[in-house]
Design an enzyme around this catalytic site. Sequence first.
Site, PDB file in Angstrom:
ATOM      1  N   LYS A 114      42.965  43.986  35.737  1.00 41.50           N
ATOM      2  CA  LYS A 114      41.954  43.572  36.720  1.00 41.50           C
ATOM      3  C   LYS A 114      40.996  42.526  36.157  1.00 41.50           C
ATOM      4  O   LYS A 114      40.357  41.798  36.918  1.00 41.50           O
ATOM      5  CB  LYS A 114      41.201  44.787  37.241  1.00 41.50           C
ATOM      6  CG  LYS A 114      42.078  45.645  38.140  1.00 41.50           C
ATOM      7  CD  LYS A 114      41.337  46.809  38.740  1.00 41.50           C
ATOM      8  CE  LYS A 114      42.202  47.565  39.722  1.00 41.50           C
ATOM      9  NZ  LYS A 114      43.305  48.317  39.082  1.00 41.50           N
TER      10      LYS A 114
HETATM   11  C1  LIG Z   1      44.564  48.583  39.588  1.00 44.25           C
HETATM   12  C2  LIG Z   1      45.673  48.913  38.664  1.00 44.25           C
HETATM   13  C3  LIG Z   1      47.015  48.939  39.100  1.00 44.25           C
HETATM   14  C4  LIG Z   1      47.414  48.696  40.551  1.00 44.25           C
HETATM   15  O1  LIG Z   1      47.257  47.376  40.943  1.00 44.25           O
HETATM   16  P1  LIG Z   1      47.260  47.006  42.499  1.00 44.25           P
HETATM   17  O2  LIG Z   1      46.924  45.564  42.567  1.00 44.25           O
HETATM   18  O3  LIG Z   1      46.172  47.867  43.119  1.00 44.25           O
HETATM   19  O4  LIG Z   1      48.594  47.331  43.047  1.00 44.25           O
HETATM   20  C5  LIG Z   1      48.000  49.210  38.164  1.00 44.25           C
HETATM   21  N1  LIG Z   1      47.694  49.475  36.869  1.00 44.25           N
HETATM   22  C6  LIG Z   1      46.422  49.478  36.416  1.00 44.25           C
HETATM   23  C7  LIG Z   1      46.166  49.789  34.990  1.00 44.25           C
HETATM   24  C8  LIG Z   1      45.370  49.182  37.294  1.00 44.25           C
HETATM   25  O5  LIG Z   1      44.108  49.186  36.823  1.00 44.25           O
END
Ligand SMILES: *Cc1c(COP(=O)(O)O)cnc(C)c1O
Length: 488
Positions: A114
């Site tokens: 993120k």
């Molecule tokens: C947020 C997150 C995801 C999922 O990503 P999306 O864009 O919501 O599908 C997967 N792995 C981790 C470690 C995350 O923080």
Amino acid sequence: MQYFSTRNQNITKKPSEAILQGIADDGGLYMPESFEGAKFPMEALTKMTPKEISEAVLSLLFGRDDMFREEGSLEKAVSLAYDGKFDGEDYAPLSKVGNAHVMELYHGPTCAFKDVALQLLPRLLAEAKKVNEVKEKIVILTATSGDTGSAALSGFSDVDGVSIIVFYPKNGISAVQERQMTSCKGKNTCVCAIEGNFDDAQSGVKAIFNTMEVPENIRLSSANSINIGRLAPQVAYYFKAYGDLLKTGEIAFGDKVNFVVPTGNFGDILAGYFAMQMGLPVGKLVCASNQNSVLYDFFVTGCYDKNRDFHVTKSPSMDILISSNLERLLALVCGTEACAKYMKELKETGKYTLTKEELAAVRKVFDAGYTDDKTTFETIKRVYDEHGYLMDTHTAVAWSVYEKTLADDENKTVVLSTASAYKFASSVMNALGASYDDDFDALDKLYALTGAKIPTALDGIREKEIVHQNTVQKNDMPAFVLNHIGKE
Ligand SMILES: *Cc1c(COP(=O)(O)O)cnc(C)c1O
């Protein structure tokens, strides 16, 4: 470039307005009106740096007649977001593991993917505010089950004209995640624990958005992944991965590449679909879920049905029953009218079903799989034993789905790694069958066991000073927010 609502083609906005607003007035999400004028210059890809790839993607998706009209302003925003923030020059390095390539998206300040979007979103928001001459102060409100909160705090920390308040469930996140947030030093940051679970925090934040009367000089906004400003930065690393495979001779120009993506809200994998619309040669996009397999069932049957038990798993950032960004895929494949109808059904009955033709169109590109915690742990151990490669629980879900769906595919595959093993050290230690005392101790012991480098951001996290110590009852969240913004 104009943006339209997934629920109504006739609601259009400039990119900067879409970013400021987050969600359209009719509840829809913003989509670029066409990808025709947004084709990536593939011939130049291998000569571009990671930052140049980001700049190219952003200027294709947002155009240069609204945001970033000033010479050099886009380049500056990208530099502010990425320079010195990631361990190493490259924010998305590839590692070869067996016959696949793992794209490590976790070398940012909070060790989860993120960061790639949330380091940039504040810069996009600041630019959108400037071009629309918004005078109010923007206050970002977020509820988090762990990863989003720390990444948003890091991204928004000390950015002018914006402040951020993060709520998290007191007993719902790991001690490491909690400390990452409560030690955040940015003057414009505020962190508050809730007596309750993640749903309580999230519904509290929603209620504040819907009902709270905020002072005139304040405008509430969200850092949620439905904002197009969070999606766009993620498109870049799909191109970057392709460029890296070209440079190392793993593929030839024009070859198709598969991507396996650990999925929750469907944002990350949708960015891959955007890349494909912009000209990236993609074979399959494989959606990997944990035991909350609502997306897997959808891709198999065409029926999205959220009426089911919610599982708390060892890959908590994927514990989701409503994957908001799927709406954007529906708008592209089924059109806005059908999309609006499906979203209404989802709201009223908790489910909707695609037509056979629509499902077939989706399945041309998307495949899916899911994995339970037991297999996730076995995967971590086996990949470590066989390849000496350490992965976190979310990545292991994707790896296991890769083995089930694509191991024998003729195209090369990139598996997206979304978090550092150290971010979920306790689970990884359990998977490796090793003992530890608490979340912090698990970090040191994991290092002692594997020798894998501890990310700078987590090194010494136990000693980091706690600067936020608020806890409130869920019903007191509005009062807490009013009191906090009153002090601004
Ligand atoms: C947020 C997150 C995801 C999922 O990503 P999306 O864009 O919501 O599908 C997967 N792995 C981790 C470690 C995350 O923080």
